[in-house]
Design a protein around this motif. Structure first.
Motif, short mmCIF file in Angstrom:
data_model
loop_
_atom_site.label_atom_id
_atom_site.label_comp_id
_atom_site.label_asym_id
_atom_site.label_seq_id
_atom_site.Cartn_x
_atom_site.Cartn_y
_atom_site.Cartn_z
N TYR A 1 60.81 -1.88 14.13
CA TYR A 1 60.80 -2.89 13.06
C TYR A 1 61.57 -4.12 13.48
N GLN A 2 62.72 -3.89 14.10
CA GLN A 2 63.49 -5.04 14.55
C GLN A 2 62.73 -5.81 15.62
N VAL B 1 53.31 1.70 11.92
CA VAL B 1 53.18 1.12 10.59
C VAL B 1 51.75 1.25 10.09
N GLY B 2 51.35 0.45 9.13
CA GLY B 2 49.98 0.46 8.66
C GLY B 2 49.77 1.36 7.46
N GLU C 1 54.70 -6.25 4.11
CA GLU C 1 53.53 -6.66 4.89
C GLU C 1 53.96 -7.21 6.24
N ARG C 2 55.07 -7.91 6.22
CA ARG C 2 55.61 -8.43 7.48
C ARG C 2 55.95 -7.30 8.43
N LEU C 3 56.34 -6.17 7.86
CA LEU C 3 56.65 -5.01 8.69
C LEU C 3 55.39 -4.24 9.08
N GLY C 4 54.26 -4.66 8.56
CA GLY C 4 53.01 -4.04 8.96
C GLY C 4 52.46 -3.04 7.96
N TYR C 5 53.11 -2.91 6.81
CA TYR C 5 52.56 -2.02 5.79
C TYR C 5 51.50 -2.75 4.98
N ARG C 6 50.55 -1.97 4.44
CA ARG C 6 49.65 -2.53 3.44
C ARG C 6 50.30 -2.32 2.09
#
Ligand SMILES: Nc1ncnc2c1ncn2[C@@H]1O[C@H](COP(=O)(O)OP(=O)(O)OP(=O)(O)O)[C@@H](O)[C@H]1O
Ligand SMILES: [Mg+2]
Length: 393
Positions: A144-145, A273-274, A295-300
């Motif tokens: 994440y970082q 992620v995702g 979302e920035r971290l890649g989650y929906r």
């Protein structure tokens, strides 16, 4: 080839300016740690008044007699939010918690960040070229970082290209350097970095975007994260031709690069992620902030502003995790949780509660009965990240 250019620059940089780089890194580390101490205290002090300013502006803008002042209220809200964002960035920056250490695929991190920005970059007429070396060894780090590092660099490149004329091009490449480091290079063909500012771009609060509300924290955060990973970050630029940012991270020795591993397909969504997260929060701006960050971290993400709507969305779309406020008009967080225990017990095991500033003893006992984690407002984005990652494990 482009790979050749990258390796060449790495070699030159370490041969000619090693001592200078070391000195400047030490100076930078001292600055950052002194600033970190100061900042965490100040940031905490600012959080409460900001929550109040924002809260009242929002309360007022809902009143009929405030219609005439709606533009002013909107401005207050926006600026309070901007200040809150700065405070939160500062807290992330000041945190001395060591980053998570897991096996990270640098290409996957870059793919996820590019996937995130792809649509907006295309809309701004930026062409993106990916040249990710297949079979790179993994590195030990916090995915994440590292995503945040590349998002900051990519955002800067996008902003630099917005200044220029001509066709915008961003080239993202990875290589395995001779010293065993995996190196990512993000090159843009924007205006480049003038020599007069080049040695200050990693300084906290240094920005040439004061007019555009730049905080000047982006690259210093990158620096802090890369440094904590035992890596190096630097830039190379020719004015008028663009800038290239390099991030070199030590690869994990055990895993030899495998020649049979196929090149990652552009549409492949990377593993860490995702996942899909539903945010149930009646306060629109907070919901939006949390959604944006995830979302920035890649989650929906999806957002529901009331519990009934959320239950319907859960029936239709089956999220992996639910973040829910406790205090809401209509069905509140407790009732929502009870409903979920009845209909989707396995998802009830993946709920994170969000609580207001003051948690009553009653709420406290409810929270401990459920055994579910909670986030207290005003939470930092890092807290959201950590809670979500832990709950999804
Ligand atoms: N790709 C680039 N091309 C040209 N200049 C750059 C590029 N990336 C960074 N810079 C310069 O480095 C400065 C510092 O960048 P940094 O990301 O730390 O802060 P910022 O982008 O100004 O603010 P924020 O990140 O909060 O939006 C920028 O203001 C800009 O002058
Ligand atoms: Mg920036």
């Amino acid at each position: 080839s482009d790979g050749g250019v990258v390796t060449g620059i790495l070699g030159v940089a370490s041969d000619l300016t090693e001592e200078m780089q070391l000195r400047s890194r030490l100076r930078q580390a001292e600055k950052l740690s002194a600033l970190g101490e100061l900042v965490s205290g100040v940031a905490h002090e600012l959080n409460n008044p900001l929550t109040v300013i924002r809260g009242y502006a929002q309360l007022l803008s809902g009143r009929e007699d405030a219609v005439a002042a709606s533009r002013e209220l909107q401005a207050i809200t926006e600026h309070a939010e901007r200040a809150a964002r700065i405070v939160q960035e500062l807290l992330t920056f000041a945190r001395e918690r060591p980053p998570a250490r897991e096996a990270v695929d640098l290409n996957a991190v870059l793919q996820s960040v590019l996937d995130l920005r792809e649509r907006e970059m295309a809309a701004s007429g930026i062409r993106v070229v990916r040249q990710l070396a297949p079979g790179l060894p993994k590195l030990q780090g916090d995915p994440y970082q590292l995503q945040q590092v590349f998002l900051n660099i990519l955002t800067n490149a996008e902003q630099a290209l917005a200044e220029g004329t001509g066709e915008g091009l961003i080239e993202v490449s990875t290589t395995l350097a001779a010293d065993g480091y995996v190196v990512a290079a993000i090159r843009d063909n924007g205006p480049g970095i003038p020599a007069t500012v080049a040695d200050r771009i990693f300084d906290p609060f240094f920005t040439t975007k004061a007019d555009r509300q730049g905080t000047g924290l982006g690259l210093s955060i990158c620096y802090g994260i890369v440094n904590a990973h035992g890596g190096r970050i630097w830039a190379d630029s020719t004015v008028g031709q663009g800038a290239t940012f390099f991030v070199a991270l030590p690869a994990t020795a055990v895993e030899a690069p495998s020649p049979v591993e196929p090149a990652p397909a552009p549409e492949a969504t990377p593993a860490p992620v995702g996942r899909y997260i539903l945010i149930l929060e009646d306060e629109v701006e907070i919901a939006r902030l949390v959604a944006r960050y995830l979302e920035r971290l890649g989650y929906r993400t999806s957002v529901a502003h009331e519990a009934q709507a959320a239950l319907q969305m859960i029936a239709d779309e089956s999220p992996d995790l639910v973040l829910t406020d406790l205090k809401m008009p209509g069905m509140n967080g407790r009732e929502f949780y009870a409903a979920l225990c009845g209909t989707r017990p396995e998802l009830a095991q993946r709920v994170i509660f969000v609580t207001g500033d003051t948690v009553s003893p009653d709420t406290q006992s409810f929270l401990s009965q459920t055994g579910r984690p909670h986030l207290a407002k005003p939470f930092s984005l890092e807290e959201v990240r950590a809670a979500v990652a832990a709950a999804l494990e």
